[in-house]
Scaffold this motif. Structure first.
Motif, short mmCIF file in Angstrom:
data_model
loop_
_atom_site.label_atom_id
_atom_site.label_comp_id
_atom_site.label_asym_id
_atom_site.label_seq_id
_atom_site.Cartn_x
_atom_site.Cartn_y
_atom_site.Cartn_z
N LYS A 225 -3.57 -9.12 5.25
CA LYS A 225 -3.39 -7.73 4.85
C LYS A 225 -2.35 -7.02 5.72
O LYS A 225 -1.99 -7.48 6.81
CB LYS A 225 -4.72 -6.97 4.92
CG LYS A 225 -5.27 -6.82 6.33
CD LYS A 225 -6.62 -6.11 6.31
CE LYS A 225 -7.19 -6.00 7.73
NZ LYS A 225 -8.52 -5.35 7.73
N ILE A 226 -1.89 -5.89 5.20
CA ILE A 226 -0.97 -5.00 5.90
C ILE A 226 -1.67 -3.66 6.10
O ILE A 226 -2.32 -3.14 5.19
CB ILE A 226 0.32 -4.77 5.09
CG1 ILE A 226 1.05 -6.07 4.84
CG2 ILE A 226 1.22 -3.75 5.77
CD1 ILE A 226 1.61 -6.72 6.06
N THR A 227 -1.55 -3.10 7.30
CA THR A 227 -2.07 -1.76 7.58
C THR A 227 -0.92 -0.87 8.00
O THR A 227 -0.10 -1.24 8.84
CB THR A 227 -3.12 -1.80 8.71
OG1 THR A 227 -4.23 -2.60 8.29
CG2 THR A 227 -3.62 -0.39 9.02
N LEU A 228 -0.83 0.30 7.39
CA LEU A 228 0.21 1.28 7.68
C LEU A 228 -0.46 2.60 8.06
O LEU A 228 -1.31 3.10 7.33
CB LEU A 228 1.11 1.47 6.46
CG LEU A 228 2.16 2.58 6.50
CD1 LEU A 228 3.16 2.33 7.61
CD2 LEU A 228 2.89 2.66 5.14
N LEU A 229 -0.09 3.14 9.23
CA LEU A 229 -0.71 4.36 9.74
C LEU A 229 0.36 5.39 10.09
O LEU A 229 1.40 5.04 10.66
CB LEU A 229 -1.51 4.06 11.01
CG LEU A 229 -2.74 3.18 10.88
CD1 LEU A 229 -2.79 2.19 12.03
CD2 LEU A 229 -3.99 4.03 10.87
N THR A 300 -6.42 -3.56 -4.92
CA THR A 300 -7.45 -3.67 -3.87
C THR A 300 -7.10 -2.85 -2.63
O THR A 300 -7.73 -3.02 -1.58
CB THR A 300 -7.67 -5.14 -3.46
OG1 THR A 300 -6.47 -5.65 -2.85
CG2 THR A 300 -8.04 -6.00 -4.66
N ALA A 301 -6.12 -1.97 -2.74
CA ALA A 301 -5.70 -1.17 -1.59
C ALA A 301 -6.76 -0.12 -1.23
O ALA A 301 -7.61 0.24 -2.05
CB ALA A 301 -4.37 -0.48 -1.90
N LEU A 302 -6.68 0.37 0.00
CA LEU A 302 -7.59 1.41 0.47
C LEU A 302 -6.77 2.47 1.21
O LEU A 302 -5.95 2.15 2.08
CB LEU A 302 -8.64 0.82 1.41
CG LEU A 302 -9.78 1.75 1.84
CD1 LEU A 302 -10.72 2.01 0.67
CD2 LEU A 302 -10.55 1.14 3.02
N LEU A 303 -6.99 3.72 0.86
CA LEU A 303 -6.34 4.86 1.52
C LEU A 303 -7.41 5.70 2.21
O LEU A 303 -8.40 6.08 1.58
CB LEU A 303 -5.59 5.72 0.50
CG LEU A 303 -5.18 7.13 0.95
CD1 LEU A 303 -4.16 7.07 2.08
CD2 LEU A 303 -4.64 7.94 -0.23
N SER A 304 -7.21 5.98 3.48
CA SER A 304 -8.11 6.86 4.23
C SER A 304 -7.29 7.98 4.85
O SER A 304 -6.26 7.72 5.47
CB SER A 304 -8.83 6.09 5.35
OG SER A 304 -9.52 4.97 4.85
N GLU A 352 -4.06 6.36 6.66
CA GLU A 352 -4.06 4.90 6.80
C GLU A 352 -4.15 4.24 5.43
O GLU A 352 -5.00 4.57 4.61
CB GLU A 352 -5.25 4.46 7.65
CG GLU A 352 -5.38 2.95 7.81
CD GLU A 352 -6.48 2.56 8.79
OE1 GLU A 352 -6.61 1.35 9.07
OE2 GLU A 352 -7.20 3.46 9.27
N TRP A 353 -3.23 3.30 5.20
CA TRP A 353 -3.27 2.46 4.00
C TRP A 353 -3.54 1.01 4.43
O TRP A 353 -2.96 0.53 5.40
CB TRP A 353 -1.94 2.47 3.25
CG TRP A 353 -1.48 3.78 2.72
CD1 TRP A 353 -1.71 4.30 1.48
CD2 TRP A 353 -0.63 4.73 3.38
NE1 TRP A 353 -1.07 5.51 1.34
CE2 TRP A 353 -0.41 5.81 2.49
CE3 TRP A 353 -0.05 4.78 4.65
CZ2 TRP A 353 0.38 6.90 2.82
CZ3 TRP A 353 0.72 5.88 4.98
CH2 TRP A 353 0.93 6.93 4.08
N THR A 354 -4.38 0.33 3.68
CA THR A 354 -4.60 -1.10 3.88
C THR A 354 -4.37 -1.79 2.55
O THR A 354 -4.98 -1.41 1.54
CB THR A 354 -6.03 -1.39 4.39
OG1 THR A 354 -6.26 -0.66 5.59
CG2 THR A 354 -6.20 -2.87 4.67
N VAL A 355 -3.49 -2.80 2.55
CA VAL A 355 -3.12 -3.46 1.30
C VAL A 355 -3.15 -4.98 1.51
O VAL A 355 -2.70 -5.48 2.54
CB VAL A 355 -1.70 -3.05 0.84
CG1 VAL A 355 -1.42 -3.59 -0.56
CG2 VAL A 355 -1.55 -1.53 0.85
N SER A 356 -3.65 -5.68 0.53
CA SER A 356 -3.69 -7.14 0.57
C SER A 356 -2.27 -7.72 0.59
O SER A 356 -1.40 -7.28 -0.16
CB SER A 356 -4.43 -7.68 -0.66
OG SER A 356 -4.16 -9.04 -0.87
#
Length: 362
Positions: A225-229, A300-304, A352-356
């Motif tokens: 996964k990739i995390t972008l903050l 399947t991405a997640l945004l917080s 924060e984004w987390t993407v497969s």
């Protein structure tokens, strides 16, 4: 040391060289060490669970209070055994900001020793994280030999006070070459919008504590996964949203999307539907919609989004799993959206984004 007296209100005085104003929590100990103020860092530097977030908030409050009355602060990581990318970036931003606003202030830190038991530190993970994000360089503390932690060495960090697309592009270009150009473009739109919001909206005019109107950004890559903050230390979305946008617009968004409350989490939720920024600059996208759109492009991405005392989370339609305790599912969202309210503030905004990685390669 600084003057041994400080005023509080009119005519009141505080004792000579206090370390902090209030012992907010038993797990956040502060004392003097060879004349320096020493603050114990939480065992878990983590913003995801509600208890850990609130402990982190108290830690930041203590740190800010200590910075008012001390010229040198030692951050003790001796008992810290967990640190996440989000918490690490927020700490880096805080320390840099305090050093900027308090000219005589300096920092040092003590790192966790190697130890056996439940929380082992044989791999020196905490030290590796601080090293990778540039924390030791920031505070001017010599580093030991570089620590090779595969996932952590893939963290790349940057900061700035302009919505500079080249800085965002530079970090995103450090991602694996297997990621498609189209996927990088989607990440870029979200990142540049978050950066620009920090510069244009997050800080009040003539903010003496944050004259640079700065943002901090981190990109992390793991095996899957990739995390972008993107982080800023502004007044927060719940404050700026009603200041920057007409009441009629906000009312229509609340009604259309069934947002019923006015807590910080509700205002953060509403901000993701603001379709165009007030600046209307040509390099900019569709405001909050660009920040939210990553969960639409990647199933399947997640945004917080955490801002002040609230958090809003939205997942892509194929995201599996459940949220940690303390998060409430938002009705009529097909189990894809959650919110949380905290007894403590993050003192700013962190997106924060987390993407497969597999989805990004398509």
């Amino acid at each position: 040391m600084r003057s041994n007296r400080a005023t509080k209100g009119t005519g009141a005085a505080i004792d000579a060289n206090p370390i902090y104003l209030k012992p907010f929590s038993g797990e956040l100990k502060a004392r003097r060490h060879h004349g320096d103020a020493k603050l114990q860092v939480p065992a878990k530097l983590d913003l995801y669970s509600k208890p850990n977030f609130e402990t982190y908030s108290r830690f930041i409050r203590n740190l800010r209070d200590m910075a008012k009355y001390n010229e040198r602060i030692i951050l003790c990581f001796r008992h810290t055994h967990r640190i996440t990318a989000a918490a690490a970036l927020r700490l880096l931003a805080e320390v840099e900001s305090l050093q900027t606003s308090h000219e005589k202030l300096s920092f040092g830190c003590s790192i966790p020793p190697k130890r056996r038991g439940k929380y082992k530190n044989s791999d020196r993970v905490i030290e590796a994280v601080l090293q990778q994000i540039g924390f030791f360089t920031l505070i001017g503390q010599p580093e030991r030999a570089p620590i090779k932690q595969v996932d952590i060495t893939r963290w790349k960090q940057s900061s700035g006070s302009l919505a500079d697309g080249s800085l965002a592009a530079g970090l995103l270009n450090s991602l694996p070459t297997s990621i498609s150009k189209k996927s990088k473009a989607h990440l870029y739109k979200g990142a540049i919008e978050a950066m620009a919001n920090s510069v244009d909206h997050a800080y009040p005019q003539n903010d003496s504590e944050h004259p640079e109107r700065k943002w901090w950004m981190l990109v992390g890559t793991t095996s899957d996964k990739i995390t972008l903050l993107v982080c800023d230390l502004g007044v927060g979305i719940p404050v700026t949203l009603p200041m920057k946008h007409p009441e009629s617009l906000l009312k229509s968004i609340f009604q259309r999307f069934g947002i019923l409350g006015n807590a910080d989490a509700d205002l953060i939720h509403a901000s993701t539907f603001i379709k165009r920024s007030r600046t209307n600059q040509t390099h900019r996208g569709k405001g909050g919609a660009d920040i939210r759109s990553i969960t639409e492009h990647f199933p399947t991405a997640l945004l917080s989004i955490r801002s002040n005392r609230g958090c809003y989370v939205v997942a892509g339609p194929q995201r599996e799993g459940s949220m940690a305790d303390g998060y409430k599912e938002i009705p009529d969202t097909d189990g894809r959206e959650w919110s949380a309210s905290y007894n403590g503030s993050i003192f700013g905004t962190l997106i924060e984004w987390t993407v497969s990685l597999k989805e990004l390669e398509k």
